[in-house]
Scaffold this active site. Structure first.
Site, short mmCIF file in Angstrom:
data_model
loop_
_atom_site.label_atom_id
_atom_site.label_comp_id
_atom_site.label_asym_id
_atom_site.label_seq_id
_atom_site.Cartn_x
_atom_site.Cartn_y
_atom_site.Cartn_z
N THR A 29 0.86 -1.20 0.00
CA THR A 29 0.00 0.00 0.00
C THR A 29 0.88 1.23 0.00
O THR A 29 1.89 1.25 0.70
CB THR A 29 -0.83 0.02 1.30
OG1 THR A 29 -1.68 -1.12 1.31
CG2 THR A 29 -1.65 1.29 1.44
N GLY A 60 -9.50 -3.72 3.48
CA GLY A 60 -8.43 -3.87 4.46
C GLY A 60 -8.34 -2.65 5.36
O GLY A 60 -9.31 -1.90 5.53
N ASP A 61 -7.17 -2.42 5.91
CA ASP A 61 -6.97 -1.31 6.85
C ASP A 61 -6.89 0.06 6.16
O ASP A 61 -7.17 1.09 6.77
CB ASP A 61 -5.65 -1.52 7.62
CG ASP A 61 -4.46 -1.58 6.65
OD1 ASP A 61 -4.47 -2.46 5.77
OD2 ASP A 61 -3.56 -0.73 6.76
N GLY A 114 0.71 -3.60 4.95
CA GLY A 114 0.85 -5.00 5.38
C GLY A 114 -0.50 -5.69 5.28
O GLY A 114 -1.34 -5.31 4.46
#
Ligand code: GLY
Length: 306
Positions: free
Chosen positions: A146, A176-177, A198
């Site tokens: 990312t 995702g985050d 990650g």
């Protein structure tokens, strides 16, 4: 004083462009947008923007987030398809009072209504990788990077942003985050900012960007905060189930010091400031940070940067 830091050496060109802007007194959010859109538009970087990693159905669905650390305004898009810069759309959403986070078709309708550039984000390479993968497995792959970036500008305003395609072969709609404030990014101009890269599923479990900023607020330097946040989440995950996914974090404090830490063997990041030219660094497994030029040259050659 101004400072930029960003995840992975793919951000180098974008950091260079953003640094030139900040030298000329540009607003930090504009510099951040230039940095992130540079990565989004480069098909050589296969996990962000154009040419990003397709989902299980072969679509490139992207996530992006933005936070203004002075107003605490945030904006994000999740699982958006068919637009050139998810980050620009996320930033635009941050300026309204409501509706700051939009997903899928809602995000696409907003982007179309507001005239954001439309683009098929698949490339020949992304389509052929998907065709190959679909014959082998329907499992999501973990390898992806990312772009997360932080800017402290001359006015003392701090901004954070992210953009990603997320996991290769993810289930359609998986998020995702990266577009989640607190997990993928967080900024508070009174303290500092952090961004993560990650395995989103694990980074989210520790709200790691917020935690890194919280540690700086307690008095830790940016570097200490990154180390403490990654080590704590890594060991908590291992305690819970014997393993942890890839966790990497960058940070900048309101005083301009930068930090980076990771639980993987080689995590690269880029920094630049009013006193330091843009440079790629490597965080090694033992936490040592070096400007490892041979490694960086090999990586950049693979990604057509030279
Ligand atoms: N860290 C990006 C993602 O897991 O989607």
């Amino acid at each position: 004083m101004w400072v930029i830091t960003a995840t992975w050496c793919m951000a180098l060109d974008g950091v260079r462009k953003a640094a030139e802007m900040l030298k000329d007194g540009a607003d930090g959010a504009d510099a951040l947008e230039t940095l992130i859109t540079d990565v989004e538009s480069n098909p050589g970087f296969t996990s962000v923007g154009y040419g990003g990693l397709p989902d299980r159905d072969g679509n490139v669905r992207l996530d992006a987030g933005f936070m203004d650390g002075t107003t605490l305004n945030t904006g994000a898009v999740m699982s958006i398809s068919g637009f050139a810069s998810p980050f620009r759309i996320a930033r635009s959403l941050s300026s309204s009072e409501l509706n700051n986070v939009l997903t899928g078709s809602g995000a696409e309708a907003y982007a179309a209504e507001h005239g954001f550039e439309q683009k098929d984000m698949r490339t020949e390479l992304s389509i052929s990788r998907w065709k190959q993968a679909v014959q082998q497995t329907h499992q999501a792959y973990r390898g992806h990077d990312t772009v997360g970036a932080l800017v402290l500008d001359e006015a003392g305003n701090i901004y954070a942003g992210t953009s990603t395609s997320g996991l290769f072969m993810k289930l359609p709609g998986r998020v995702g985050d990266s577009p989640l404030a607190g997990s993928g990014f967080y900024a508070d101009s009174l303290v500092g900012a952090a961004a993560a890269t990650g395995l989103g599923e694990d980074l989210m479990k520790g709200c790691i960007s917020y935690e890194t900023v919280r540690l700086m607020k307690e008095g830790h330097s940016a570097q200490e905060a990154c180390e403490l946040a990654v080590k704590a989440l890594d060991s908590r995950l291992k305690k819970a189930r014997g393993k942890a996914g890839d966790l990497s974090v960058i940070a900048v404090s309101k005083n301009g010091d930068c930090g980076a830490f990771s639980n993987i063997s080689e995590f690269s990041f880029v920094t630049a400031s009013d006193t330091k030219d843009p440079c790629v660094y490597l965080v090694k497994e033992n936490g040592n940070i070096s400007a490892d030029t041979a490694w960086i040259r090999a990586y950049m050659e693979r990604h057509h940067q030279f």
